[in-house]
Design an enzyme around this catalytic site. Structure first.
Site, mmCIF file in Angstrom:
data_model
loop_
_atom_site.group_PDB
_atom_site.id
_atom_site.type_symbol
_atom_site.label_atom_id
_atom_site.label_comp_id
_atom_site.label_asym_id
_atom_site.label_seq_id
_atom_site.Cartn_x
_atom_site.Cartn_y
_atom_site.Cartn_z
ATOM 1 N N GLU A 45 0.863 -1.182 0.000
ATOM 2 C CA GLU A 45 0.000 0.000 0.000
ATOM 3 C C GLU A 45 0.898 1.229 0.000
ATOM 4 O OE1 GLU A 45 -2.417 -0.154 3.472
ATOM 5 O OE2 GLU A 45 -3.455 -1.982 2.899
ATOM 6 N N GLU A 56 -4.881 8.471 10.306
ATOM 7 C CA GLU A 56 -3.539 8.102 10.731
ATOM 8 C C GLU A 56 -3.198 8.616 12.121
ATOM 9 O OE1 GLU A 56 -2.696 6.063 8.704
ATOM 10 O OE2 GLU A 56 -3.284 6.688 6.708
#
EC number: 4.2.1.20
Length: 257
Positions: A45, A56
């Site tokens: 990824e 995140e």
């Protein structure tokens, strides 16, 4: 399912790695991609640097900041991928955000993905109910729009899994990305619910950092997805990171096979 993604799950349990492009620079990212392949990684990824990566935790947020401060752009990322494609055909997908794709132009973005032999994308800030804007265009280009499921209601997991493509990204922990000392979510139950409606591969991510965790998560699931632990190595070693990433990922791959 995109054939390249299907290939990633061809030989048993898969290891999926995440890296932020341009951290610390794109030349190092290219070397890390090749190191991941040497270590036995099955699918990568690639994160495109973005100023507001809402899914995140601090580790990957800081990687985005480092890449952006170095001037890394989406066009730079595509050029780097075309360069690394001269040396590898490992399956790769983007994990980025809706604004990155929308601002670039979804059609143009998908065409560039095809030119770079990318296989699909994950947009963690796009809820299932709003997926069509991106998923329809992806499918026109033969790309998989990979969905995420969280440990929420059983009916919602079934709904998302029912017609999913590529693989399902199963979020092992509520909250943002980041390494965790212990994963308490019943991921086996999540996978069982998915498999009651689909045979799509299930990858477990968010929190996996040790070989023991990776092995445990893949006892039921089809893949372990690791990002923050790899980004920590890159943050520590910078341009010298590829060898260290390779050694770490090799230990993770050995644990799940």
């Amino acid at each position: 399912m995109n054939k390249n993604i299907e290939r990633a799950f061809d030989h048993g349990k898969a290891f999926v790695a995440f890296v932020t492009c341009g951290d610390p620079d794109l030349d190092t990212t290219k070397k890390i991609i090749l190191a991941l392949e040497r270590a036995g990684c099955d699918l990568i990824e690639l994160g495109i640097p973005f100023s507001d990566p809402t899914a995140e935790g601090p580790v990957i947020q800081e990687a985005n900041e480092r890449a952006l401060s170095n001037g890394c752009t989406t066009d730079d990322v595509f050029e780097m991928i075309k360069e690394v494609r001269k040396e590898t055909s490992i399956p790769m997908v983007f994990m980025t955000y809706a604004n990155v794709v929308f601002h670039y132009g979804t059609d143009k973005f998908c065409q560039k993905m095809i030119d770079a032999n990318m296989s699909g994308m994950i947009l963690p800030d796009v809820p299932y109910e709003e997926k069509d804007e991106f998923e329809t265009v992806c499918h026109q280009y033969g790309l998989d729009f990979i969905r995420m499921i969280a440990p929420t209601s059983h009916d919602r997991i079934k709904m998302i899994a029912n017609d999913a493509q590529g693989f399902l990204y199963c979020v092992s922990s509520l909250g943002v990305t980041g390494t965790r000392s212990k994963i308490t979510t019943n991921v086996n139950e999540m996978v069982d619910i998915v498999r009651s409606v689909s045979d799509i591969p299930c990858g477990i991510g968010f929190g996996i950092s040790t070989p023991e965790q990776a092995k445990k998560m893949t006892e039921k699931a089809d893949a372990a997805i690791v990002g923050s632990a790899i980004i920590k190595i890159i943050a520590k070693y910078g341009k010298e990171a590829p060898d260290h990433v390779e050694a770490y990922v090799r230990s993770m791959v050995e644990a799940i096979r």
